[in-house]
Design a protein around this motif. Structure first.
Motif, mmCIF file in Angstrom:
data_model
loop_
_atom_site.group_PDB
_atom_site.id
_atom_site.type_symbol
_atom_site.label_atom_id
_atom_site.label_comp_id
_atom_site.label_asym_id
_atom_site.label_seq_id
_atom_site.Cartn_x
_atom_site.Cartn_y
_atom_site.Cartn_z
ATOM 1 N N GLY A 118 0.821 -1.203 0.000
ATOM 2 C CA GLY A 118 0.000 0.000 0.000
ATOM 3 C C GLY A 118 0.849 1.244 0.000
ATOM 4 O O GLY A 118 2.073 1.185 -0.255
ATOM 5 N N TYR A 168 -5.229 -0.149 3.203
ATOM 6 C CA TYR A 168 -5.847 1.096 2.741
ATOM 7 C C TYR A 168 -6.134 1.982 3.956
ATOM 8 O O TYR A 168 -6.023 1.543 5.112
ATOM 9 C CB TYR A 168 -7.153 0.812 1.987
ATOM 10 C CG TYR A 168 -7.010 -0.214 0.889
ATOM 11 C CD1 TYR A 168 -6.479 0.126 -0.347
ATOM 12 C CD2 TYR A 168 -7.413 -1.543 1.089
ATOM 13 C CE1 TYR A 168 -6.344 -0.822 -1.358
ATOM 14 C CE2 TYR A 168 -7.281 -2.485 0.094
ATOM 15 C CZ TYR A 168 -6.745 -2.119 -1.124
ATOM 16 O OH TYR A 168 -6.603 -3.053 -2.117
ATOM 17 N N TRP A 223 -11.167 5.833 3.796
ATOM 18 C CA TRP A 223 -11.551 5.745 2.390
ATOM 19 C C TRP A 223 -12.958 5.174 2.251
ATOM 20 O O TRP A 223 -13.386 4.314 3.034
ATOM 21 C CB TRP A 223 -10.583 4.842 1.638
ATOM 22 C CG TRP A 223 -9.269 5.514 1.309
ATOM 23 C CD1 TRP A 223 -8.806 6.692 1.807
ATOM 24 C CD2 TRP A 223 -8.263 5.001 0.433
ATOM 25 N NE1 TRP A 223 -7.566 6.963 1.296
ATOM 26 C CE2 TRP A 223 -7.205 5.947 0.438
ATOM 27 C CE3 TRP A 223 -8.138 3.873 -0.350
ATOM 28 C CZ2 TRP A 223 -6.045 5.784 -0.314
ATOM 29 C CZ3 TRP A 223 -6.981 3.700 -1.100
ATOM 30 C CH2 TRP A 223 -5.947 4.649 -1.084
ATOM 31 N N VAL A 259 -11.570 2.244 -2.458
ATOM 32 C CA VAL A 259 -10.860 0.982 -2.235
ATOM 33 C C VAL A 259 -11.006 0.082 -3.459
ATOM 34 O O VAL A 259 -10.046 -0.576 -3.885
ATOM 35 C CB VAL A 259 -11.402 0.283 -0.976
ATOM 36 C CG1 VAL A 259 -10.814 -1.111 -0.830
ATOM 37 C CG2 VAL A 259 -11.091 1.112 0.259
#
Length: 317
Positions: free
Chosen positions: A210, A242, A246, A251
């Motif tokens: 990530g 993530y 979000w 995502v």
């Protein structure tokens, strides 16, 4: 010769003059009488009349406004009219049970505007639509063939069953593949104990990929998978992290890019082309605007599926 007359209480409300009595004058006019206040008359009357416009006293012959040429003619009538207007109308402040706001008639090819003072609307309790008087009957607006407002269309139900069948077929394919190659192909089962979950999340943190600039306390670690036929990459699954803040749609975009999956959600409005995020542990499809940190937890598995339809009542596992 004194004049006399009789006037009922009901008549006094409909005329510009009323009989005088001892309650109004403070004395008994029937005993002492009253003189007519018309300049050239001055007749003594034991049953005098009071003009409701100028408040003067007159005899029987001059009791009307025209007879004594009232200087304030019409004042009584105007006062009466204002009193009637000030009275609350029957039903004022109340709303009809089947009140219909102003709108077009719901019948096909009917352009009548209903909900007006001249054209009231009629609400049909069977289909929950509003119609004009001409189409108020069920036979007139084809009520039997209409889908009631608020009801779930049959097409949606068929789409739900189709999506559920597709998910079950996908799961069966995974099981067959696992039996064929002797390795795990289905998403990992959720650990039952807190210690096991903690170990699984710690192992996931070592391999997840990530944005390195994302603060550790804001990260959520997930297993991400996709259908093999939807991706061009050799691996159709991976481990990623993530931001908890979000939305699910963001995502999905990031996961589709990592797994090299064609994502046309912003280009096509057809549901069969759209990717959706399926949460394995939750057993449901996530909404695009859901915050991922509120919908899933670290160590969970999400699957990207295409053409399964919208989330509501989609999964019944």
């Amino acid at each position: 010769m004194a004049s006399s007359s009789t006037t009922t209480a009901g008549d006094s409300q409909e005329t510009s003059y009323v009989e005088m009595d001892k309650h109004a004058t403070g004395a008994d006019a029937m005993l002492i009488g009253k003189h007519c206040e018309l300049a050239y008359c001055n007749q003594l009357d034991f049953l005098p009349f009071r003009c409701q416009s100028c408040s003067k006293t007159f005899c029987l012959d001059h009791r009307t406004e025209d007879a004594h040429k009232c200087a304030k003619k019409g004042v009584w009538a105007e006062r009466k009219r204002q009193q009637q207007l000030s009275r609350p109308a029957a039903g004022e402040g109340k709303r009809m049970r089947d009140y219909v706001s102003q709108k077009p008639c719901a019948a096909t090819n009917c352009k009548t505007t209903i909900g007006t003072p001249l054209v009231p609307g009629v609400h049909c309790t069977s289909c929950n639509y509003d119609y004009c008087l001409k189409h108020r009957l069920r036979e007139e607006h084809d009520c039997a063939n209409k889908i009631p407002v608020g009801a779930r269309p049959s097409a949606v139900g068929e789409q739900t069953r189709s999506a559920l069948a597709k998910l079950r077929a996908w799961g069966s394919a995974k099981k067959e593949q696992a039996q064929a190659i002797g390795t795990r192909a289905l998403p990992k089962p959720k650990p039952t104990s807190a210690s096991a979950r903690l170990v699984a999340v710690n192992n996931l943190k070592k391999t997840a990929k990530g944005d390195a600039k994302l603060a550790p306390e804001k990260r959520i670690y997930l297993y991400v998978e996709a259908e093999a036929e939807t991706t061009t990459a050799k691996n159709y699954k991976g481990q990623f992290f993530y931001s908890k803040d979000w939305a699910t749609g963001r995502v999905l975009d990031a996961a589709a890019k990592s797994l090299q999956i064609e994502n046309v959600n912003n280009q096509s409005s057809a549901e069969r082309d759209k990717l959706r995020v399926f949460h394995v542990e939750g057993g449901r499809v996530l909404e695009f605007n859901e915050k991922i940190g509120s919908a899933v937890a670290s160590g969970n598995t999400i699957v990207l599926l295409r053409g399964i339809g919208p989330p509501p009542d989609l999964i019944e596992m």
